[in-house]
Write a protein that holds these residues in place. Structure first.
Motif, mmCIF file in Angstrom:
data_model
loop_
_atom_site.group_PDB
_atom_site.id
_atom_site.type_symbol
_atom_site.label_atom_id
_atom_site.label_comp_id
_atom_site.label_asym_id
_atom_site.label_seq_id
_atom_site.Cartn_x
_atom_site.Cartn_y
_atom_site.Cartn_z
ATOM 1 N N GLY A 25 45.183 33.383 38.175
ATOM 2 C CA GLY A 25 44.125 32.089 38.226
ATOM 3 C C GLY A 25 43.734 31.848 36.619
ATOM 4 N N THR A 26 42.900 30.834 36.780
ATOM 5 C CA THR A 26 42.079 30.415 35.462
ATOM 6 C C THR A 26 41.162 31.467 35.154
ATOM 7 N N ALA A 27 40.977 31.505 33.866
ATOM 8 C CA ALA A 27 39.980 32.475 33.395
ATOM 9 C C ALA A 27 38.624 32.097 34.158
ATOM 10 N N ARG A 28 38.355 30.721 34.102
ATOM 11 C CA ARG A 28 37.022 30.483 34.695
ATOM 12 C C ARG A 28 36.988 30.958 36.149
ATOM 13 N N SER A 29 37.926 30.982 36.781
ATOM 14 C CA SER A 29 37.947 31.551 38.202
ATOM 15 C C SER A 29 37.598 33.048 38.253
ATOM 16 N N PHE A 30 38.119 33.639 37.329
ATOM 17 C CA PHE A 30 37.978 35.167 37.196
ATOM 18 C C PHE A 30 36.336 35.399 36.906
ATOM 19 N N ARG A 31 35.825 34.371 35.966
ATOM 20 C CA ARG A 31 34.590 34.734 35.777
ATOM 21 C C ARG A 31 33.649 34.205 37.046
ATOM 22 N N ALA A 32 34.016 33.301 37.808
ATOM 23 C CA ALA A 32 33.125 32.782 38.992
ATOM 24 C C ALA A 32 33.455 34.113 39.880
ATOM 25 N N ARG A 33 34.385 34.749 40.180
ATOM 26 C CA ARG A 33 34.517 35.424 41.222
ATOM 27 C C ARG A 33 34.201 37.001 40.537
ATOM 28 N N ASN A 34 34.077 37.385 39.353
ATOM 29 C CA ASN A 34 33.777 38.749 39.117
ATOM 30 C C ASN A 34 32.606 38.839 37.996
ATOM 31 N N GLY A 35 32.175 37.926 37.344
ATOM 32 C CA GLY A 35 31.318 37.913 36.379
ATOM 33 C C GLY A 35 30.113 38.395 36.559
ATOM 34 N N THR A 36 29.550 38.269 37.842
ATOM 35 C CA THR A 36 28.231 38.815 38.217
ATOM 36 C C THR A 36 28.438 39.822 39.300
ATOM 37 N N PHE A 37 27.597 40.941 38.877
ATOM 38 C CA PHE A 37 27.765 42.192 39.847
ATOM 39 C C PHE A 37 27.258 41.689 41.195
ATOM 40 N N ASP A 38 28.070 42.002 42.277
ATOM 41 C CA ASP A 38 27.241 41.928 43.742
ATOM 42 C C ASP A 38 27.434 43.263 44.399
ATOM 43 N N PRO A 39 26.323 43.733 44.581
ATOM 44 C CA PRO A 39 26.209 45.154 45.330
ATOM 45 C C PRO A 39 26.883 45.130 46.728
ATOM 46 N N SER A 97 38.554 43.892 39.880
ATOM 47 C CA SER A 97 39.513 44.441 38.697
ATOM 48 C C SER A 97 38.719 45.273 37.980
ATOM 49 N N THR A 98 37.902 46.093 38.635
ATOM 50 C CA THR A 98 36.790 46.945 37.751
ATOM 51 C C THR A 98 36.442 48.143 38.300
ATOM 52 N N ALA A 99 36.380 48.178 39.691
ATOM 53 C CA ALA A 99 35.723 49.425 40.100
ATOM 54 C C ALA A 99 36.778 49.813 41.331
ATOM 55 N N VAL A 100 37.050 51.246 41.219
ATOM 56 C CA VAL A 100 37.978 51.856 42.255
ATOM 57 C C VAL A 100 37.503 52.784 43.219
ATOM 58 N N HIS A 101 37.794 52.812 44.420
ATOM 59 C CA HIS A 101 37.131 53.484 45.486
ATOM 60 C C HIS A 101 37.614 54.937 45.423
ATOM 61 N N GLY A 102 36.649 55.932 45.554
ATOM 62 C CA GLY A 102 36.785 57.242 45.231
ATOM 63 C C GLY A 102 36.412 57.782 43.847
ATOM 64 N N PHE A 103 35.875 56.716 42.823
ATOM 65 C CA PHE A 103 35.754 56.784 41.762
ATOM 66 C C PHE A 103 34.349 56.573 41.161
ATOM 67 N N PRO A 104 33.214 57.056 41.852
ATOM 68 C CA PRO A 104 31.935 56.627 41.939
ATOM 69 C C PRO A 104 31.401 56.266 40.369
ATOM 70 N N THR A 116 33.828 38.753 30.630
ATOM 71 C CA THR A 116 33.311 38.743 31.879
ATOM 72 C C THR A 116 33.122 40.007 32.757
ATOM 73 N N GLN A 117 33.982 41.051 32.491
ATOM 74 C CA GLN A 117 33.981 42.415 32.869
ATOM 75 C C GLN A 117 32.671 43.020 32.230
ATOM 76 N N PRO A 143 43.311 46.809 36.162
ATOM 77 C CA PRO A 143 44.104 45.974 36.900
ATOM 78 C C PRO A 143 43.889 44.539 37.165
ATOM 79 N N ASN A 144 44.820 43.630 37.170
ATOM 80 C CA ASN A 144 44.530 42.213 37.230
ATOM 81 C C ASN A 144 43.371 41.735 36.488
ATOM 82 N N ALA A 145 43.258 42.176 35.211
ATOM 83 C CA ALA A 145 42.117 41.754 34.459
ATOM 84 C C ALA A 145 42.600 41.132 33.094
ATOM 85 N N SER A 146 43.887 40.810 32.818
ATOM 86 C CA SER A 146 44.541 40.123 31.729
ATOM 87 C C SER A 146 45.015 38.729 31.938
#
Length: 486
Positions: free
Chosen positions: A464-478, A368-375, A398-399, A383-386
């Protein structure tokens, strides 16, 4: 500025998302950054919305930064001016003034192969990282209504309130019955001589239960920060439980529907009016209104509920889709915002073209944060962050954590840009679509601003839940960034 000013991070917007990221950056003291704000003050939505009765629909102790609590909120649901003051205090007290560029509108941002070149109304910046924090409730949506521009009296959107328009003793029309209208109508009822409310679709309404905090309660929160944190956690947990109703889980959705119908029955004794106010779609499909005073206002003798949309305007009369003519002196458009087609996307140019073109089929973004083509670009509150059931501030935080992790990764690899792969973004989008498929937002039988009108996808909310958003997206994964993330 004749030459571009070089910064590590350019943040577009100084509302909750921009201020929150600014505070965290200022505390880190690692990156140079600017906050570009087109208006002449901070606050975003809470700066712009100054209509009578404006207040938050999320409890105030939950609608504030966890890293900057406010123990002395005046009410359970804070008035808009108090939230605006809170954001101004955050900016001032956290030392953001040197980073703020007020009255500075982003006109165009272009990736030049190494950095973002951000042209503004006050000069140009070159930034290694661009963070778009412009929000989704910033561009009023003005309906195309024949004759509107020729109306004899004042016409204004709820987010552009005309304080010079004296509505006392006048005949006023309010177009819309969403969250803003539900606060405006009770505030104007009894002040206006007559009030006509144009209802295209009735909202589901549940009790609000607002009250003022006592001086003793506020003092207790100030003396015991643990008590304030405990209240925040309790409010958060209560809100999280509402997701099952949005997933159409029974009996949760039945209980929520019954609560709303009981509220309607208790507050609207007139069976004819009650029938007009009962929605014909599933509860939660559209944003649920939280109000104790909307129904009593609509029941007043000097308030008329017009159960159809505004079709056209004839000088000093508003004509409804039903054919009814309503003589009016002023019109208030409580008609919402551009939410699924965000105007800033027309001003951002990545490696292959404009963001608006990239989002032509609906907004998408990995995590919900990074878009391909936009380094080296990250979108907050995009997108999908509300959420449709809990606090947007939790999602923003979280973001912010995700972005700070990305900045750490970039700092360890000077000169190597981060661009999420198309495959990773597509996989995340499929994940979202699968989660959303059986929710009330797609199966509830309504049209809403949560759903992209062209693709039919749920593009605004995290399903989903707010907690699931944080679990999925709260830590940057390279890893989703391919070679750049290795």
């Amino acid at each position: 500025m004749s030459e571009p000013t070089e910064v590590d991070v350019a943040v577009v917007g100084a509302g909750f998302a921009g201020i929150g990221l600014g505070v965290r950056l200022a505390r880190r003291r690692r990156e140079s950054f600017v906050l570009l704000e087109r208006a002449h003050g901070v606050g975003g939505t809470w700066r712009d919305n100054r209509y009578p009765g404006v207040a938050c629909d999320v409890p105030s102790h939950l609608y504030s930064f966890s890293f900057r609590p406010k123990p002395d909120w005046s009410r359970v649901f804070a008035p808009g001016a108090e939230i605006h003051s809170y954001l101004r205090d955050c900016a001032r007290d956290e030392g953001l003034d040197p980073h703020l560029r007020l009255g500075t509108e982003m006109q165009h941002a272009r990736w030049d192969g190494a950095r973002w070149r951000v042209a503004t109304s006050a000069g140009t910046y070159r930034a290694r990282v661009l963070v778009v924090a412009a929000g989704r409730l910033s561009e009023p949506r003005i309906p195309e209504i024949p004759g509107l521009s020729g109306f004899d009296g004042p016409v204004f959107h709820s987010a552009r309130w005309d304080s010079s328009a004296d509505l006392a003793g006048r005949r006023v029309g309010v177009v819309g019955t969403g969250a803003s209208a539900a606060q405006i109508v009770p505030a104007l009822a009894g002040t206006a001589a007559e009030l006509v409310v144009f209802q295209r679709t009735p909202p589901w309404v549940v009790p609000r239960g607002d009250r003022a905090y006592s001086a003793e309660e506020r003092r207790g929160f100030a003396l015991d920060p643990g008590a304030e944190r405990a209240l925040r956690e309790e409010l958060f947990d209560d809100a999280e439980r509402a997701i099952d109703a949005r997933r159409r889980v029974r009996p949760d959705i039945d209980r929520l529907r019954r609560r709303a119908l009981d509220h309607l029955a208790a507050q609207v004794p007139d069976p004819r009016l009650r029938a007009l106010l009962r929605p014909d779609y599933e509860i939660g499909c559209k944003r649920i209104v939280i109000s104790d005073d909307l129904y009593p206002a609509l029941s007043r003798d000097d308030v008329t509920l017009e159960p159809s949309a505004l079709a056209r305007v004839e000088k000093s009369a508003a004509v409804a889709a039903s054919g009814a003519h309503h003589p009016l002196d002023a019109l208030v458009l409580a008609t919402g915002f551009w939410t699924t087609r965000l105007p800033f996307a027309q001003r951002i140019e990545g490696r292959h073209g404009l963001l608006a073109e990239r989002w032509a089929g609906g907004m998408t973004a990995h995590a919900s944060t990074a878009v391909h083509g936009f380094p080296n670009m990250f979108v907050l509150n995009g997108p999908n962050a509300s959420l449709g059931h809990n606090s947007a501030v939790y999602m923003i935080e979280t973001q912010i954590d995700h972005v700070l992790g990305a900045l750490d990764h970039l700092a360890a690899r000077p000169g190597v840009p981060l661009e999420v792969t198309a495959e990773a973004e597509a996989a995340y989008t499929r994940e979202i679509d699968a989660m959303a498929a059986d929710t009330v937002w797609l199966q509830g039988g309504c049209r809403s601003w949560y759903v992209d009108e062209d693709s039919g996808r749920l593009t605004l909310l995290w399903p989903g839940t707010a907690r699931s958003f944080r679990a999925r997206n709260g830590t940057f994964d390279p890893r989703p960034y391919g070679a750049a993330g290795a």
